[in-house]
Design a protein around this motif. Structure first.
Motif, PDB file in Angstrom:
ATOM      1  N   MET A   1       0.683  -1.036  -0.455  1.00  0.00           N
ATOM      2  CA  MET A   1      -0.458   0.212  -0.168  1.00  0.00           C
ATOM      3  C   MET A   1       0.982   1.629   0.104  1.00  0.00           C
ATOM      4  O   MET A   1       1.065   2.358   0.817  1.00  0.00           O
ATOM      5  CB  MET A   1      -1.078  -0.125   0.942  1.00  0.00           C
ATOM      6  N   ILE A   2       1.838   1.196  -0.985  1.00  0.00           N
ATOM      7  CA  ILE A   2       2.870   2.319  -0.765  1.00  0.00           C
ATOM      8  C   ILE A   2       2.119   3.601  -2.274  1.00  0.00           C
ATOM      9  O   ILE A   2       1.252   2.619  -2.864  1.00  0.00           O
ATOM     10  CB  ILE A   2       4.426   2.123  -0.679  1.00  0.00           C
ATOM     11  N   ASN A   3       2.778   4.505  -2.413  1.00  0.00           N
ATOM     12  CA  ASN A   3       2.094   5.674  -3.555  1.00  0.00           C
ATOM     13  C   ASN A   3       3.023   5.230  -4.640  1.00  0.00           C
ATOM     14  O   ASN A   3       3.037   4.692  -5.809  1.00  0.00           O
ATOM     15  CB  ASN A   3       1.842   7.254  -3.364  1.00  0.00           C
ATOM     16  N   GLY A   4       4.204   4.979  -4.630  1.00  0.00           N
ATOM     17  CA  GLY A   4       5.773   4.514  -5.100  1.00  0.00           C
ATOM     18  C   GLY A   4       5.435   3.876  -5.753  1.00  0.00           C
ATOM     19  O   GLY A   4       4.792   2.871  -6.129  1.00  0.00           O
ATOM     20  N   CYS A   5       6.523   3.177  -7.113  1.00  0.00           N
ATOM     21  CA  CYS A   5       6.649   2.148  -7.114  1.00  0.00           C
ATOM     22  C   CYS A   5       7.436   1.254  -5.963  1.00  0.00           C
ATOM     23  O   CYS A   5       8.360   0.789  -4.885  1.00  0.00           O
ATOM     24  CB  CYS A   5       8.615   2.244  -7.598  1.00  0.00           C
ATOM     25  N   LYS A   6       6.772  -0.105  -6.787  1.00  0.00           N
ATOM     26  CA  LYS A   6       6.786  -1.346  -5.359  1.00  0.00           C
ATOM     27  C   LYS A   6       8.452  -1.806  -5.224  1.00  0.00           C
ATOM     28  O   LYS A   6       8.831  -2.743  -4.713  1.00  0.00           O
ATOM     29  CB  LYS A   6       6.006  -2.620  -5.622  1.00  0.00           C
ATOM     30  N   TYR A   7       8.759  -1.589  -7.015  1.00  0.00           N
ATOM     31  CA  TYR A   7      10.441  -2.727  -6.684  1.00  0.00           C
ATOM     32  C   TYR A   7      11.561  -1.457  -5.881  1.00  0.00           C
ATOM     33  O   TYR A   7      12.296  -1.395  -6.136  1.00  0.00           O
ATOM     34  CB  TYR A   7      10.903  -2.758  -8.484  1.00  0.00           C
ATOM     35  N   TYR A   8      10.998   0.370  -4.917  1.00  0.00           N
ATOM     36  CA  TYR A   8      11.811   0.738  -5.274  1.00  0.00           C
ATOM     37  C   TYR A   8      12.779   0.060  -4.216  1.00  0.00           C
ATOM     38  O   TYR A   8      13.874   1.002  -4.545  1.00  0.00           O
ATOM     39  CB  TYR A   8      10.827   2.010  -3.936  1.00  0.00           C
ATOM     40  N   GLU A   9      12.841  -0.701  -3.042  1.00  0.00           N
ATOM     41  CA  GLU A   9      13.710  -1.172  -2.708  1.00  0.00           C
ATOM     42  C   GLU A   9      14.911  -1.791  -2.423  1.00  0.00           C
ATOM     43  O   GLU A   9      15.900  -1.573  -2.176  1.00  0.00           O
ATOM     44  CB  GLU A   9      13.407  -1.229  -0.799  1.00  0.00           C
ATOM     45  N   PHE A  10      14.648  -2.788  -3.781  1.00  0.00           N
ATOM     46  CA  PHE A  10      15.672  -3.120  -4.824  1.00  0.00           C
ATOM     47  C   PHE A  10      16.252  -2.927  -5.750  1.00  0.00           C
ATOM     48  O   PHE A  10      16.555  -3.731  -5.858  1.00  0.00           O
ATOM     49  CB  PHE A  10      14.684  -4.936  -4.783  1.00  0.00           C
ATOM     50  N   CYS A  11      15.469  -1.675  -6.449  1.00  0.00           N
ATOM     51  CA  CYS A  11      15.934  -1.258  -7.153  1.00  0.00           C
ATOM     52  C   CYS A  11      17.377  -1.418  -7.584  1.00  0.00           C
ATOM     53  O   CYS A  11      17.406   0.082  -6.603  1.00  0.00           O
ATOM     54  CB  CYS A  11      15.016   0.007  -8.062  1.00  0.00           C
ATOM     55  N   ASN A  12      17.812  -1.128  -8.688  1.00  0.00           N
ATOM     56  CA  ASN A  12      19.274  -0.890  -8.334  1.00  0.00           C
ATOM     57  C   ASN A  12      19.643   0.831  -9.312  1.00  0.00           C
ATOM     58  O   ASN A  12      20.258   1.633  -8.975  1.00  0.00           O
ATOM     59  CB  ASN A  12      20.933  -1.874  -9.934  1.00  0.00           C
ATOM     60  N   ILE A  13      18.599   1.513  -9.455  1.00  0.00           N
ATOM     61  CA  ILE A  13      18.036   2.761 -10.411  1.00  0.00           C
ATOM     62  C   ILE A  13      17.180   3.856 -10.166  1.00  0.00           C
ATOM     63  O   ILE A  13      17.285   4.690  -9.811  1.00  0.00           O
ATOM     64  CB  ILE A  13      18.307   2.967 -11.880  1.00  0.00           C
ATOM     65  N   SER A  14      17.005   3.404  -8.645  1.00  0.00           N
ATOM     66  CA  SER A  14      15.630   4.079  -7.571  1.00  0.00           C
ATOM     67  C   SER A  14      15.991   5.217  -7.600  1.00  0.00           C
ATOM     68  O   SER A  14      18.063   5.350  -6.412  1.00  0.00           O
ATOM     69  CB  SER A  14      15.227   3.382  -7.077  1.00  0.00           C
ATOM     70  N   GLU A  15      15.254   6.596  -6.936  1.00  0.00           N
ATOM     71  CA  GLU A  15      16.090   7.781  -6.587  1.00  0.00           C
ATOM     72  C   GLU A  15      14.349   7.858  -5.658  1.00  0.00           C
ATOM     73  O   GLU A  15      13.658   6.903  -5.750  1.00  0.00           O
ATOM     74  CB  GLU A  15      16.115   8.275  -7.731  1.00  0.00           C
ATOM     75  N   LYS A  16      15.326   9.146  -4.849  1.00  0.00           N
ATOM     76  CA  LYS A  16      13.812   9.225  -3.787  1.00  0.00           C
ATOM     77  C   LYS A  16      12.756   9.146  -4.585  1.00  0.00           C
ATOM     78  O   LYS A  16      11.454   9.168  -3.943  1.00  0.00           O
ATOM     79  CB  LYS A  16      14.428  10.384  -3.028  1.00  0.00           C
ATOM     80  N   GLN A  17      12.244  10.049  -5.164  1.00  0.00           N
ATOM     81  CA  GLN A  17      11.039  10.144  -6.163  1.00  0.00           C
ATOM     82  C   GLN A  17      10.078   8.567  -6.298  1.00  0.00           C
ATOM     83  O   GLN A  17       9.082   8.876  -6.812  1.00  0.00           O
ATOM     84  CB  GLN A  17      11.115  11.092  -7.359  1.00  0.00           C
ATOM     85  N   CYS A  18      10.831   8.073  -6.673  1.00  0.00           N
ATOM     86  CA  CYS A  18      10.349   6.798  -7.386  1.00  0.00           C
ATOM     87  C   CYS A  18       9.460   6.384  -5.469  1.00  0.00           C
ATOM     88  O   CYS A  18       8.380   5.685  -5.811  1.00  0.00           O
ATOM     89  CB  CYS A  18      11.441   5.655  -8.000  1.00  0.00           C
ATOM     90  N   ARG A  19      10.174   6.380  -4.248  1.00  0.00           N
ATOM     91  CA  ARG A  19       8.999   6.110  -3.516  1.00  0.00           C
ATOM     92  C   ARG A  19       7.716   6.595  -3.461  1.00  0.00           C
ATOM     93  O   ARG A  19       6.933   6.280  -2.761  1.00  0.00           O
ATOM     94  CB  ARG A  19      10.261   6.166  -2.411  1.00  0.00           C
ATOM     95  N   GLU A  20       8.439   7.891  -3.743  1.00  0.00           N
ATOM     96  CA  GLU A  20       6.945   9.416  -3.210  1.00  0.00           C
ATOM     97  C   GLU A  20       5.991   8.863  -4.189  1.00  0.00           C
ATOM     98  O   GLU A  20       4.140   9.437  -4.662  1.00  0.00           O
ATOM     99  CB  GLU A  20       7.035  10.562  -3.368  1.00  0.00           C
ATOM    100  N   ASN A  21       6.277   9.391  -5.448  1.00  0.00           N
ATOM    101  CA  ASN A  21       5.328   9.365  -6.523  1.00  0.00           C
ATOM    102  C   ASN A  21       5.072   8.097  -7.598  1.00  0.00           C
ATOM    103  O   ASN A  21       5.675   7.053  -7.765  1.00  0.00           O
ATOM    104  CB  ASN A  21       6.053  10.035  -7.919  1.00  0.00           C
ATOM    105  N   PRO A  22       3.729   7.860  -7.945  1.00  0.00           N
ATOM    106  CA  PRO A  22       3.914   6.537  -8.394  1.00  0.00           C
ATOM    107  C   PRO A  22       4.358   6.393  -9.808  1.00  0.00           C
ATOM    108  O   PRO A  22       4.484   7.201 -10.704  1.00  0.00           O
ATOM    109  CB  PRO A  22       1.774   6.689  -8.967  1.00  0.00           C
ATOM    110  N   PRO A  23       4.591   5.156 -10.648  1.00  0.00           N
ATOM    111  CA  PRO A  23       5.681   5.347 -11.925  1.00  0.00           C
ATOM    112  C   PRO A  23       4.679   5.366 -12.988  1.00  0.00           C
ATOM    113  O   PRO A  23       3.458   5.448 -13.026  1.00  0.00           O
ATOM    114  CB  PRO A  23       5.884   4.170 -11.446  1.00  0.00           C
ATOM    115  N   GLU A  24       5.681   6.307 -13.780  1.00  0.00           N
ATOM    116  CA  GLU A  24       4.665   6.532 -14.895  1.00  0.00           C
ATOM    117  C   GLU A  24       4.994   5.108 -15.496  1.00  0.00           C
ATOM    118  O   GLU A  24       5.396   4.869 -15.737  1.00  0.00           O
ATOM    119  CB  GLU A  24       5.451   7.624 -15.824  1.00  0.00           C
TER     120      GLU A  24
END
Ligand code: ADP
Ligand code: MG
Length: 313
Positions: free
Chosen positions: A266-289
């Motif tokens: 139940m999060i807003n951002g990308c669900k793969y955020y914590e394991f992704c090797n290219i993620s940035e802070k915005q990926c956690r907060e904003n829904p992925p495009e």
């Protein structure tokens, strides 16, 4: 298009906590096409199939099947539509009534159709058994008397006998020996070539999916992370999760190490955020495009056309 699923969402409440099992899923299947749905255990594949089959009710979203909206359909319309859709499950023996001979079980979809005489039904059962590679004498057997592979053939016979438009296959080879798996896949492939039936083929086995599916959708924590033509997706996976799934695929006999997260999705951002090797802070907060490259769709804000993650070169 035989089936178009949009925004399909399903939550379950477990110990008072809402968990999202299917999250705004979009999928479409054309006539005669086989769409593969892959993803690790718990990603929401079966729930998606059960929603499409009408066995579960979605929280919201739309399922257009054979040009009619399924979600808001009346009970009568739903019954009519269901005849055009059949399901094959992982454990064939469990999907048959142990007290019913195969002839009774396989002919069930025809009995509901109410347009055949008894003798015609029998002929159709024998003909269908032959199509799936079983001798006529199997009609008089019970599911528990035959092997797992034979029983899965019988389940396929039951699914195809009424000539449905869509068959939902949920891990139909997972409970079978490897050699039998190959036979079932080759049977399905033959049916796909001979008929204009469409298939939703659910599996966590990438090799099997790539051998039979025209298109593939990759599911992770209830969301479709990437989808596209099988060749394009397997040869050039672009979403970091798909790349992880494909490049870290387990070798035969090994189990792929799955990354376990505490978050219940139940999060807003990308669900793969914590394991992704290219993620940035915005990926956690904003829904992925969603990026659409000629039908190859990637659900990742960082995978813009100019900034794809290390596309295979
Ligand atoms: N009836 C249910 N009640 C509560 N949670 C469920 C139910 N069915 C599925 N889930 C949960 O939904 C998620 C997706 O499950 P499922 O669709 O079975 O995944 P998959 O088929 O990809 O393994 C999982 O977290 C699972 O625990
Ligand atoms: Mg499942």
């Amino acid at each position: 298009m035989i089936m178009q699923v949009s925004n399909l969402t399903k939550t379950f409440t477990v110990s008072g906590k809402k968990q999202i099992a299917v999250d705004k899923v979009n999928l479409s299947i054309k006539r005669g096409e086989c769409l593969g749905l892959i993803g690790e255990s718990g990603s929401g594949k079966s729930t998606t199939a059960n929603l499409i089959a009408g066995l579960l009710k979605p929280d919201w979203g739309s399922i257009v099947f054979n040009s009619s909206e399924f979600v808001k359909a009346s009970a009568k319309d739903l019954r009519i539509a269901r005849k055009e859709m059949q399901m094959v499950f992982q454990n064939p023996q469990e999907s048959f009534n142990p007290r019913m001979k195969l002839i009774g079980a396989i002919s069930e979809p025809l009995i509901y159709q109410k347009k055949y005489k008894k003798s015609e039904i029998e002929q159709l059962v024998y003909g269908t058994l032959e199509r799936v590679g079983l001798k006529g004498e199997y009609a008089a057997k019970y599911a528990w008397e035959i092997s797992g592979g034979e029983c899965q053939r019988a389940a396929i016979a039951r699914a195809i006998i009424g000539n449905p438009k869509l068959i939902l296959c949920d891990e139909i080879t997972s409970a079978l020996d490897v050699s039998v798996q190959a036979q079932i896949i080759s049977l399905l492939y033959q049916l796909k070539e001979e008929t204009d039936m469409s298939f939703l083929f659910i599996s966590h086995d990438l090799a099997i999916v790539s051998s039979i599916c025209d298109k593939v959708a990759v599911m992770y924590k209830g969301q479709i992370m990437e989808s596209g033509d099988t060749l394009s997706l397997i040869n050039n996976p672009l979403h970091p999760y798909t790349r992880d799934l494909i490049f870290n695929a387990a070798k035969p006999g090994e189990k792929r190490i799955e990354k376990v997260s505490d978050c219940n999705g139940m999060i807003n951002g990308c669900k793969y955020y914590e394991f992704c090797n290219i993620s940035e802070k915005q990926c956690r907060e904003n829904p992925p495009e969603e990026v659409n490259m000629n039908g190859h769709i990637i659900c990742c804000s960082k995978c813009s056309h100019s900034n794809l993650p290390l596309a295979l070169s």
